[in-house]
Design a protein around this motif. Sequence first.
Motif, PDB file in Angstrom:
ATOM      1  N   MET A 211       0.816  -1.208   0.000  1.00 46.33           N
ATOM      2  CA  MET A 211       0.000   0.000   0.000  1.00 46.33           C
ATOM      3  C   MET A 211       0.854   1.264   0.000  1.00 46.33           C
ATOM      4  SD  MET A 211      -3.059  -1.105   2.648  1.00 46.33           S
ATOM      5  CE  MET A 211      -3.918   0.465   2.458  1.00 46.33           C
ATOM      6  N   ASP A 212       1.968   1.203   0.671  1.00 44.28           N
ATOM      7  CA  ASP A 212       2.882   2.357   0.645  1.00 44.28           C
ATOM      8  C   ASP A 212       3.735   2.258  -0.614  1.00 44.28           C
ATOM      9  OD1 ASP A 212       4.440   4.532   1.124  1.00 44.28           O
ATOM     10  OD2 ASP A 212       5.226   3.851   3.058  1.00 44.28           O
ATOM     11  N   SER A 258       3.149  -3.876   2.994  1.00 44.08           N
ATOM     12  CA  SER A 258       2.631  -2.778   3.810  1.00 44.08           C
ATOM     13  C   SER A 258       1.121  -2.760   3.606  1.00 44.08           C
ATOM     14  CB  SER A 258       3.257  -1.438   3.407  1.00 44.08           C
ATOM     15  OG  SER A 258       3.075  -1.170   2.029  1.00 44.08           O
ATOM     16  N   ASP A 259       0.431  -3.529   4.406  1.00 46.27           N
ATOM     17  CA  ASP A 259      -1.024  -3.652   4.351  1.00 46.27           C
ATOM     18  C   ASP A 259      -1.557  -3.647   5.779  1.00 46.27           C
ATOM     19  OD1 ASP A 259      -0.448  -6.155   5.361  1.00 46.27           O
ATOM     20  OD2 ASP A 259      -1.000  -7.260   3.566  1.00 46.27           O
ATOM     21  N   PRO A 260      -2.850  -3.803   5.972  1.00 50.79           N
ATOM     22  CA  PRO A 260      -3.387  -3.735   7.340  1.00 50.79           C
ATOM     23  C   PRO A 260      -2.748  -4.701   8.324  1.00 50.79           C
ATOM     24  CG  PRO A 260      -5.172  -3.494   5.781  1.00 50.79           C
ATOM     25  CD  PRO A 260      -3.954  -3.814   4.971  1.00 50.79           C
ATOM     26  N   LEU A 263       0.463  -2.341   9.114  1.00 53.97           N
ATOM     27  CA  LEU A 263       0.262  -0.912   9.320  1.00 53.97           C
ATOM     28  C   LEU A 263      -0.716  -0.654  10.461  1.00 53.97           C
ATOM     29  CD1 LEU A 263      -0.284   0.058   5.572  1.00 53.97           C
ATOM     30  CD2 LEU A 263       1.837   0.363   6.868  1.00 53.97           C
ATOM     31  N   GLN A 267      -2.285   4.816   9.282  1.00 53.93           N
ATOM     32  CA  GLN A 267      -1.521   4.582   8.062  1.00 53.93           C
ATOM     33  C   GLN A 267      -2.372   3.921   6.991  1.00 53.93           C
ATOM     34  OE1 GLN A 267       1.584   2.247   9.910  1.00 53.93           O
ATOM     35  NE2 GLN A 267       3.057   3.947   9.839  1.00 53.93           N
ATOM     36  N   SER A 268      -3.167   2.928   7.389  1.00 58.93           N
ATOM     37  CA  SER A 268      -3.999   2.208   6.425  1.00 58.93           C
ATOM     38  C   SER A 268      -5.019   3.135   5.769  1.00 58.93           C
ATOM     39  CB  SER A 268      -4.724   1.052   7.119  1.00 58.93           C
ATOM     40  OG  SER A 268      -3.809   0.081   7.576  1.00 58.93           O
ATOM     41  N   SER A 272      -5.046   4.177   1.836  1.00 60.10           N
ATOM     42  CA  SER A 272      -6.222   3.799   1.054  1.00 60.10           C
ATOM     43  C   SER A 272      -6.747   5.002   0.277  1.00 60.10           C
ATOM     44  CB  SER A 272      -7.319   3.252   1.967  1.00 60.10           C
ATOM     45  OG  SER A 272      -6.911   2.046   2.580  1.00 60.10           O
TER      46      SER A 272
END
Length: 403
Positions: A211-212, A258-260, A263, A267-268, A272
Amino acid sequence: MSIPPPPGPHQPQGSPEQAQGPSAHGQYAPPSPYGYGPPGAPGPYGYHPYRPYGRPVPVNGVAIGALVLGILCFVPAVGLVLGLIALVQIKKKGERGKGMAVAGSILSSVGLVLWALALSTGGASDFWDGFRDAASGEGTAYALAKGDCFDSPTGNLEGDAYDVDAVSCSAPHDGEVFAVVTLPGGDYPGDDEVSRTADDKCYALQDGYAMDTWAVPEDVDVYYFIPSRQSWRFGDREITCLFGSTEEKGKLTGSLRSDPTTLDVDQSIFLSVTNAVDTALYEEPEDYPEEDLAANQAWAKDVHAVLGEQIEALRGHSWQPDAKQPVTDLIEEMEAARREWAKAAAAKDADTYYTHYDKGYEYVDGPTTVTARKALGLDTTVPTYEDDSDSGGESGGAGGLDV
């Protein structure tokens, strides 16, 4: 046309040819079931009870089993025993299959010798370990799951993949799996179709795992393992999406996940929102406004709508004290950009469109975004972008998984 006398002891004696007469259909009928003597006794010319006309002599089933086991050599002793049993049955019943029984016995005998050698050298243990691993998927792309890191024996992620070695993500590695997609059953759809599906699925799923996106190195791209025509026959239906280096002999170090699961909530939510806006921006039409103003206006309208949705998502969340003001500042810039996209959607000509287009992009990856990311503990390295619209999925190594 005459009708032959009924079969039995009242038939005339003589040669088989004389005993036969034309049938009611004008064809010559076969001898009676009991030849030319009393019921159950062979005829004077050695005739024995015959099988129904036109039915071939059956092949002994045990002989077939002996041959199959002899070829496979998995249980050679059984193949040898079956071969010997088949030879006895064939002799008694007059069945076919003697050659198969003999061949199965010979192959099984050879198999016994080989097994004896393997047991004496430890080779049998290695074989069964490998067979067990192959059946369970260990050491192959089948065994890779989301989050796994691995090395390729060839050192690259292109071409055919027959084996992989799972390693720790903290050590240098060739690839990291970020998604596994299962294809529907049926006939093999073809190499091109499977590759196209892998491109569509893997590129769409990469941001859900990393995600990041700012934390993904510039030399990292999407690759994948796909079923080959051969592995499809054995039930392989999985596309394995993975990250790998585009550099020759390049390695990844550390996990890109880098996901839930890695994070915190702040951050999540932030990622998103920014990823949703980025996705909308990536859908920009291929034709320039001078060529197709209407298509670009429609896209600008979509960007305006997405910005409105994501601004509300940012406003509706309670941010940690250190991040509250930086996020508020970013929201204000997003609101200003949203107004510019609305004007671009209503532009009457390409020049006017470009004016608002440029202003709408100003906040993207700007200082305010960097400040908010720093407050949230996210990567602050502003990525560089290259025009890769012509490359499509060519960088994705479509490694056909052969088993």
